[in-house]
Enzyme design. Structure first.
Site, PDB file in Angstrom:
ATOM      1  N   HIS A  20      -5.802   2.654   1.274  1.00  0.00           N
ATOM      2  CA  HIS A  20      -5.180   4.085   1.826  1.00  0.00           C
ATOM      3  C   HIS A  20      -5.744   4.680   2.947  1.00  0.00           C
ATOM      4  CE1 HIS A  20      -3.160   3.329  -1.757  1.00  0.00           C
ATOM      5  NE2 HIS A  20      -3.827   3.958  -2.707  1.00  0.00           N
ATOM      6  N   ASP A  60       1.195  -1.191  -0.247  1.00  0.00           N
ATOM      7  CA  ASP A  60      -0.025  -0.018   0.079  1.00  0.00           C
ATOM      8  C   ASP A  60       0.914   1.118  -0.130  1.00  0.00           C
ATOM      9  OD1 ASP A  60      -1.391   2.245   0.849  1.00  0.00           O
ATOM     10  OD2 ASP A  60      -2.957   0.839   1.726  1.00  0.00           O
ATOM     11  N   HIS A  61       1.089   2.004  -1.384  1.00  0.00           N
ATOM     12  CA  HIS A  61       2.394   2.624  -1.280  1.00  0.00           C
ATOM     13  C   HIS A  61       1.955   3.851  -0.321  1.00  0.00           C
ATOM     14  CE1 HIS A  61      -0.660   4.909  -4.058  1.00  0.00           C
ATOM     15  NE2 HIS A  61       0.197   6.035  -3.577  1.00  0.00           N
TER      16      HIS A  61
HETATM   17  P1  NDP Z   1      -1.097  -1.597 -16.677  1.00  0.00           P
HETATM   18  O1  NDP Z   1      -2.570  -1.709 -17.161  1.00  0.00           O
HETATM   19  O2  NDP Z   1      -0.020  -0.629 -17.195  1.00  0.00           O
HETATM   20  O3  NDP Z   1      -0.425  -3.244 -16.837  1.00  0.00           O
HETATM   21  C1  NDP Z   1       1.059  -3.445 -16.326  1.00  0.00           C
HETATM   22  C2  NDP Z   1       1.415  -4.572 -17.469  1.00  0.00           C
HETATM   23  O4  NDP Z   1       0.658  -5.574 -17.347  1.00  0.00           O
HETATM   24  C3  NDP Z   1       1.040  -4.105 -18.967  1.00  0.00           C
HETATM   25  O5  NDP Z   1       2.283  -3.237 -19.446  1.00  0.00           O
HETATM   26  C4  NDP Z   1       0.746  -5.408 -19.832  1.00  0.00           C
HETATM   27  O6  NDP Z   1       2.082  -6.014 -19.798  1.00  0.00           O
HETATM   28  C5  NDP Z   1       0.144  -6.231 -18.525  1.00  0.00           C
HETATM   29  N1  NDP Z   1      -1.202  -6.258 -18.718  1.00  0.00           N
HETATM   30  C6  NDP Z   1      -1.901  -5.289 -18.949  1.00  0.00           C
HETATM   31  N2  NDP Z   1      -3.291  -5.969 -19.030  1.00  0.00           N
HETATM   32  C7  NDP Z   1      -3.209  -7.109 -19.104  1.00  0.00           C
HETATM   33  C8  NDP Z   1      -4.218  -8.160 -18.859  1.00  0.00           C
HETATM   34  N3  NDP Z   1      -5.430  -7.854 -19.141  1.00  0.00           N
HETATM   35  N4  NDP Z   1      -3.689  -9.316 -18.737  1.00  0.00           N
HETATM   36  C9  NDP Z   1      -2.325  -9.659 -18.638  1.00  0.00           C
HETATM   37  N5  NDP Z   1      -1.395  -8.749 -18.487  1.00  0.00           N
HETATM   38  C10 NDP Z   1      -1.866  -7.459 -18.860  1.00  0.00           C
HETATM   39  O7  NDP Z   1      -1.179  -1.516 -15.113  1.00  0.00           O
HETATM   40  P2  NDP Z   1      -0.402  -0.561 -14.016  1.00  0.00           P
HETATM   41  O8  NDP Z   1       1.065  -0.582 -14.394  1.00  0.00           O
HETATM   42  O9  NDP Z   1      -1.011   0.702 -14.276  1.00  0.00           O
HETATM   43  O10 NDP Z   1      -0.705  -1.126 -12.766  1.00  0.00           O
HETATM   44  C11 NDP Z   1       0.040  -2.526 -12.272  1.00  0.00           C
HETATM   45  C12 NDP Z   1      -0.414  -2.778 -10.882  1.00  0.00           C
HETATM   46  O11 NDP Z   1      -0.277  -1.855  -9.963  1.00  0.00           O
HETATM   47  C13 NDP Z   1      -2.157  -3.004 -10.646  1.00  0.00           C
HETATM   48  O12 NDP Z   1      -2.562  -3.796  -9.905  1.00  0.00           O
HETATM   49  C14 NDP Z   1      -2.479  -1.612 -10.174  1.00  0.00           C
HETATM   50  O13 NDP Z   1      -3.722  -1.596  -9.426  1.00  0.00           O
HETATM   51  C15 NDP Z   1      -1.359  -1.180  -9.327  1.00  0.00           C
HETATM   52  N6  NDP Z   1      -1.120   0.311  -9.245  1.00  0.00           N
HETATM   53  C16 NDP Z   1      -1.206   1.054 -10.325  1.00  0.00           C
HETATM   54  C17 NDP Z   1      -0.974   2.584  -9.990  1.00  0.00           C
HETATM   55  C18 NDP Z   1      -0.485   3.237 -11.082  1.00  0.00           C
HETATM   56  O14 NDP Z   1      -0.455   4.650 -10.983  1.00  0.00           O
HETATM   57  N7  NDP Z   1      -0.491   2.654 -12.222  1.00  0.00           N
HETATM   58  C19 NDP Z   1      -0.905   2.820  -8.653  1.00  0.00           C
HETATM   59  C20 NDP Z   1      -1.286   2.143  -7.478  1.00  0.00           C
HETATM   60  C21 NDP Z   1      -1.336   0.591  -7.904  1.00  0.00           C
HETATM   61  P3  NDP Z   1       2.401  -7.059 -21.032  1.00  0.00           P
HETATM   62  O15 NDP Z   1       1.310  -6.784 -22.320  1.00  0.00           O
HETATM   63  O16 NDP Z   1       3.672  -6.680 -21.931  1.00  0.00           O
HETATM   64  O17 NDP Z   1       2.485  -8.183 -20.501  1.00  0.00           O
HETATM   65  C1  BG6 Z   2      -3.580   4.641  -6.362  1.00  0.00           C
HETATM   66  C2  BG6 Z   2      -4.984   4.524  -6.879  1.00  0.00           C
HETATM   67  O1  BG6 Z   2      -3.604   3.448  -5.428  1.00  0.00           O
HETATM   68  O2  BG6 Z   2      -3.360   5.956  -5.679  1.00  0.00           O
HETATM   69  C3  BG6 Z   2      -5.328   5.674  -7.904  1.00  0.00           C
HETATM   70  O3  BG6 Z   2      -5.363   3.339  -7.692  1.00  0.00           O
HETATM   71  C4  BG6 Z   2      -4.893   7.027  -6.933  1.00  0.00           C
HETATM   72  O4  BG6 Z   2      -6.548   5.694  -8.374  1.00  0.00           O
HETATM   73  C5  BG6 Z   2      -3.570   6.938  -6.546  1.00  0.00           C
HETATM   74  O5  BG6 Z   2      -4.916   8.073  -7.937  1.00  0.00           O
HETATM   75  C6  BG6 Z   2      -3.183   8.167  -5.577  1.00  0.00           C
HETATM   76  O6  BG6 Z   2      -1.843   7.990  -5.131  1.00  0.00           O
HETATM   77  P1  BG6 Z   2      -1.123   9.310  -4.647  1.00  0.00           P
HETATM   78  O7  BG6 Z   2       0.172   8.688  -4.133  1.00  0.00           O
HETATM   79  O8  BG6 Z   2      -0.871  10.177  -5.846  1.00  0.00           O
HETATM   80  O9  BG6 Z   2      -2.059  10.131  -3.696  1.00  0.00           O
END
Ligand code: NDP
Ligand code: BG6
Length: 515
Positions: free
Chosen positions: A263, A200-201
């Site tokens: 959070h 949980d960041h």
């Molecule tokens: P993405 O949607 O960018 O997915 C990450 C990678 O996973 C993609 O580059 C792709 O790589 C692979 N992927 C995407 N969709 C699928 C699918 N349907 N099935 C299999 N592989 C898939 O996610 P994020 O990087 O935004 O988030 C990653 C994790 O971190 C999630 O659990 C998210 O909830 C969590 N998170 C994200 C935050 C953010 O700010 N982005 C903040 C806090 C938490 P490839 O196709 O190369 O396999």
């Molecule tokens: C993530 C949520 O966990 O936290 C996002 O999935 C949200 O929807 C983000 O924007 C907020 O993080 P921060 O650190 O920018 O407050």
């Protein structure tokens, strides 16, 4: 106390310099989180000389990417998102340790290929490495990744307990109590609890860590941190951003799952927990779980219930017109997903009985601001309490989580002059003025802690289940009623008027965050 069992709050950086030789594997390495947060965090750890001397990073994903392209992707992510500018020498030392492994998350052969590559690296270095698996994919593939890590033996790689593999799992951890339990069961088949790091960041944010120091390293706060002196606690996590390109994910999630369950509940448990017997991870997490266990089930009613949900409509954010949630790309016409939710929670324990904890979080709010405000009771109205003659406010301690990190104490003072007039004033402690502004990002701390095996700032399995226990009945209630009871608020505002009701019923008011 041995060096390795001391907590980083006390040991500063010295402990971190002992990080073991590590191969970090990030699943979902082409994704948004890896690009915006994880790679810049690795870079900044390297700048601070906090990565182990023997360190390898393998990006894993389905996308085809030669190593050179992955290094270019990484370099660009540092250029675009690192808190510190790219330093050519640091990057030159780091980039040769970055490589990419292409494979599908549901293909056991791809994991065997990864295992072979790890064995090759160990042979080349003639030593064992600690394996750190970071699952940064959408949750739909958490399960196959964990299962394959177990099935091909990577979850138990090596026989050295000191170098035991670890797995970091991104949020969301399940979508309700049942799925969180199921996920815990699957992980437990392959990893022991001490190998699991549920992230949980918010726990990696400086101010959130400072909460423990504020509470337990100052003798002035603890005696008044209870129902005798505190009137109510307000936790706000407000964002200016809308759903952006994440509607596919967000519409399935909503504010309750996306922000409140994790959070804001974490902020609540750190604010409300009893003093732990020590700073070791289990003592702290035991106390956090006890608080969650003491939270009473929510009253589920449209009128007079303990929760409010709402969606943003078109409005102005920082003077710029933004669309309403229903007009955002990718949001289905039938959506009743809340982009704002507010809860009133009662903690049924000796310290907090009768003190409401109000939680709210929303997208497209007036400002990006997260804070914990502890509102104290009014003094007896004997000397300065008569009528409206004096401007007396309740004392408030505000822990400003972000931005403008710090602590503010609101108190009353006499306005200089011959007549007795009073006015609320603020005492401020600002991180940036005291310590400078370039503090580490949450992901730097969390990657480092997982690498050195400190799980204090990660969520234990029972903790996540307790949090889902509180939230799940509300999710079911909202699902049953669809759009009925869904309120609206204008983008750029402080949320729906209906959320005021939660507080008015107890003669409280939301504070204006940042004030
Ligand atoms: P993405 O949607 O960018 O997915 C990450 C990678 O996973 C993609 O580059 C792709 O790589 C692979 N992927 C995407 N969709 C699928 C699918 N349907 N099935 C299999 N592989 C898939 O996610 P994020 O990087 O935004 O988030 C990653 C994790 O971190 C999630 O659990 C998210 O909830 C969590 N998170 C994200 C935050 C953010 O700010 N982005 C903040 C806090 C938490 P490839 O196709 O190369 O396999
Ligand atoms: C993530 C949520 O966990 O936290 C996002 O999935 C949200 O929807 C983000 O924007 C907020 O993080 P921060 O650190 O920018 O407050």
């Amino acid at each position: 106390m041995s060096e390795s069992s001391r907590h980083p709050f006390l040991t500063g950086l010295s402990k971190h310099r002992g990080a073991k030789p590590t191969i970090l594997v990030i699943f979902g390495a082409s994704g948004d989180l890896t690009m915006r947060k994880l790679i810049p965090a690795l870079y900044n750890l390297s700048v601070d000389n906090l990565l182990p001397a023997d360190f390898k990073f393998i990006g894993f994903g389905r996308k085809q990417m030669p190593n050179e392209d992955f290094r270019e992707f990484s370099r660009k992510s540092i250029d675009d998102f690192s808190r510190r500018a790219m330093d050519a020498d640091t990057w030159a030392g780091l980039e040769s340790n970055f490589e990419y492994h292409c494979g599908a998350y549901d293909d056991l052969e791809a994991f065997k290929g990864l295992q072979n590559r790890i064995l090759e690296i160990e042979k080349e270095y003639n030593r064992r490495f600690q394996l750190l698996f970071y699952i940064s994919t959408p949750p739909s593939v958490f399960e196959p990744i964990i299962t394959h890590l177990g099935e091909c033996g990577l979850a138990n790689h090596g026989s050295d307990e000191e170098l035991i593999p670890k797995v970091v799992i991104e949020k969301p951890f399940g979508k309700d109590l049942e799925s969180a339990r199921a996920l815990n069961t699957i992980i437990a088949k392959h990893f022991r609890e001490e190998q699991i790091y549920r992230i949980d960041h918010y726990l990696g944010k400086e101010t959130v860590q400072d909460l423990l120091v504020q509470r337990f390293a100052n003798s002035i706060f603890e005696p008044i941190w209870n129902r005798e002196y505190v009137s109510n606690v307000q936790i706000t996590v407000a964002e200016q951003l809308g759903v952006g390109t994440r509607a596919g994910y967000y519409d399935q999630s909503g504010a309750l799952r996306d922000m409140i369950q994790n959070h804001t509940m974490q902020l609540l448990s750190l604010t409300a927990m009893e003093p732990p017997v020590s700073l070791d991870p289990e003592s702290i997490r035991d106390e956090k779980v006890k608080v969650l266990k003491a939270i009473q089930p929510l009253k589920l009613k449209h009128e007079g219930g303990d929760a409010i949900r709402a969606q943003y409509t078109e409005g102005l954010v920082e003077g710029k017109r933004v669309p309403g949630y229903m007009e955002e790309e990718g949001v289905p016409a039938s959506s009743f997903t809340e982009t704002y939710s507010a809860l009133r929670l009662s903690i049924n324990n000796w310290r907090w009985k009768g003190v409401p904890f109000y939680l709210r979080s929303g997208k497209r709010m007036a400002r990006r601001i997260s804070e914990i405000a502890v509102q104290f009771k009014q003094p007896p109205g004997i000397l300065f309490g008569e009528g409206n003659k004096y401007d007396i406010t309740s004392n408030v301690m505000v822990i400003r989580v972000q931005p403008d990190e710090g602590v503010t104490l609101i108190m009353n003072s006499k306005v200089p002059g011959l007549e007795t007039r009073t006015q609320p004033v603020k005492m401020h402690f600002n991180y940036s003025t005291t310590y400078g502004s370039n503090t580490p990002e949450a992901y730097e701390r969390l990657i480092l802690d997982s690498m050195i095996g400190d799980s204090t700032l990660f969520i234990r399995g029972d903790e996540t289940e307790e949090s889902w226990r509180i939230i799940t009945p509300l999710l079911d209630f909202w699902k049953e009623y669809g759009k009925t009871g869904l309120e609206h608020y204008t983008a750029g505002s402080w949320g729906p008027l209906a959320s005021e009701r939660l507080l008015w019923e107890n003669k409280h008011e939301w504070r204006r965050p940042g004030n």
